[in-house]
Design a protein around this motif. Structure first.
Motif, PDB file in Angstrom:
ATOM      1  N   UNK A   1       0.786  -1.155  -0.189  1.00 20.04           N
ATOM      2  CA  UNK A   1      -0.035   0.024   0.099  1.00 20.04           C
ATOM      3  C   UNK A   1       0.848   1.123   0.113  1.00 20.04           C
ATOM      4  N   UNK A   2       0.842   2.055  -0.835  1.00 19.32           N
ATOM      5  CA  UNK A   2       1.654   3.189  -1.163  1.00 19.32           C
ATOM      6  C   UNK A   2       1.016   4.326  -0.192  1.00 19.32           C
ATOM      7  N   UNK A   3       2.071   5.058   0.362  1.00 20.51           N
ATOM      8  CA  UNK A   3       1.721   5.988   1.616  1.00 20.51           C
ATOM      9  C   UNK A   3       1.691   7.287   0.865  1.00 20.51           C
ATOM     10  N   UNK A   4       0.746   7.734  -0.225  1.00 23.25           N
ATOM     11  CA  UNK A   4       0.885   8.926  -0.941  1.00 23.25           C
ATOM     12  C   UNK A   4      -0.570   9.543  -0.785  1.00 23.25           C
ATOM     13  N   UNK A   5      -0.537  10.929  -0.494  1.00 23.10           N
ATOM     14  CA  UNK A   5      -1.788  11.464  -0.417  1.00 23.10           C
ATOM     15  C   UNK A   5      -2.285  11.636  -1.879  1.00 23.10           C
ATOM     16  N   UNK A   6      -3.496  11.326  -2.247  1.00 23.52           N
ATOM     17  CA  UNK A   6      -4.279  11.358  -3.428  1.00 23.52           C
ATOM     18  C   UNK A   6      -4.551  12.622  -4.034  1.00 23.52           C
ATOM     19  N   UNK A  30       6.639   8.913   7.941  1.00 19.42           N
ATOM     20  CA  UNK A  30       5.535   8.754   7.136  1.00 19.42           C
ATOM     21  C   UNK A  30       4.557  10.093   7.384  1.00 19.42           C
ATOM     22  N   UNK A  31       3.580  10.188   6.411  1.00 20.12           N
ATOM     23  CA  UNK A  31       2.535  11.146   6.544  1.00 20.12           C
ATOM     24  C   UNK A  31       1.352  10.850   7.161  1.00 20.12           C
ATOM     25  N   UNK A  32       0.528  11.659   7.764  1.00 21.22           N
ATOM     26  CA  UNK A  32      -0.365  11.326   8.664  1.00 21.22           C
ATOM     27  C   UNK A  32      -1.646  11.104   7.434  1.00 21.22           C
ATOM     28  N   UNK A  33      -1.895   9.843   6.951  1.00 24.58           N
ATOM     29  CA  UNK A  33      -2.959   9.568   6.195  1.00 24.58           C
ATOM     30  C   UNK A  33      -4.209   9.051   6.789  1.00 24.58           C
ATOM     31  N   UNK A  34      -5.508   9.302   6.013  1.00 29.32           N
ATOM     32  CA  UNK A  34      -6.713   8.783   6.615  1.00 29.32           C
ATOM     33  C   UNK A  34      -7.511   8.583   4.994  1.00 29.32           C
ATOM     34  N   UNK A  35      -8.410   7.534   5.260  1.00 30.93           N
ATOM     35  CA  UNK A  35      -9.275   7.293   4.354  1.00 30.93           C
ATOM     36  C   UNK A  35     -10.559   7.957   4.727  1.00 30.93           C
TER      37      UNK A  35
END
Length: 78
Positions: A1-6, A30-35
């Motif tokens: 799973x790539x950790x890139x903001x869409x 890592x960046x702070x990602x959310x779905x």
């Protein structure tokens, strides 16, 4: 799973973990990602995005429609 903001395209960074004895070891920031899901009123549909906390703040301020336009979501990115 790539950790890139869409939306913004932010990625994780590489740096050094530095101990008290000044030993350096590689690590990732890592960046702070959310779905998140957002409803597009004009198209009457939900979209799912994997976005960072910065993008969520922008969407709260200017709205999902303007944020998608600002970051050119859906266009081909480099």
């Amino acid at each position: 799973m790539s950790r890139i903001c869409e939306l913004t395209g932010k990625k994780s960074m590489v740096g050094n973990k530095i101990s008290h004895a000044n030993n350096k070891k590689k690590r990732r920031f890592n960046i702070n990602l959310f779905k998140k899901r957002y409803f597009l009123i004009e198209e009457k549909k939900w979209i799912k995005l994997k976005i960072c906390a910065y993008a969520i703040r922008i969407i709260d301020k200017i709205g999902i429609k303007n944020a998608l336009k600002r970051f050119k979501y859906g266009k081909k990115r480099k």
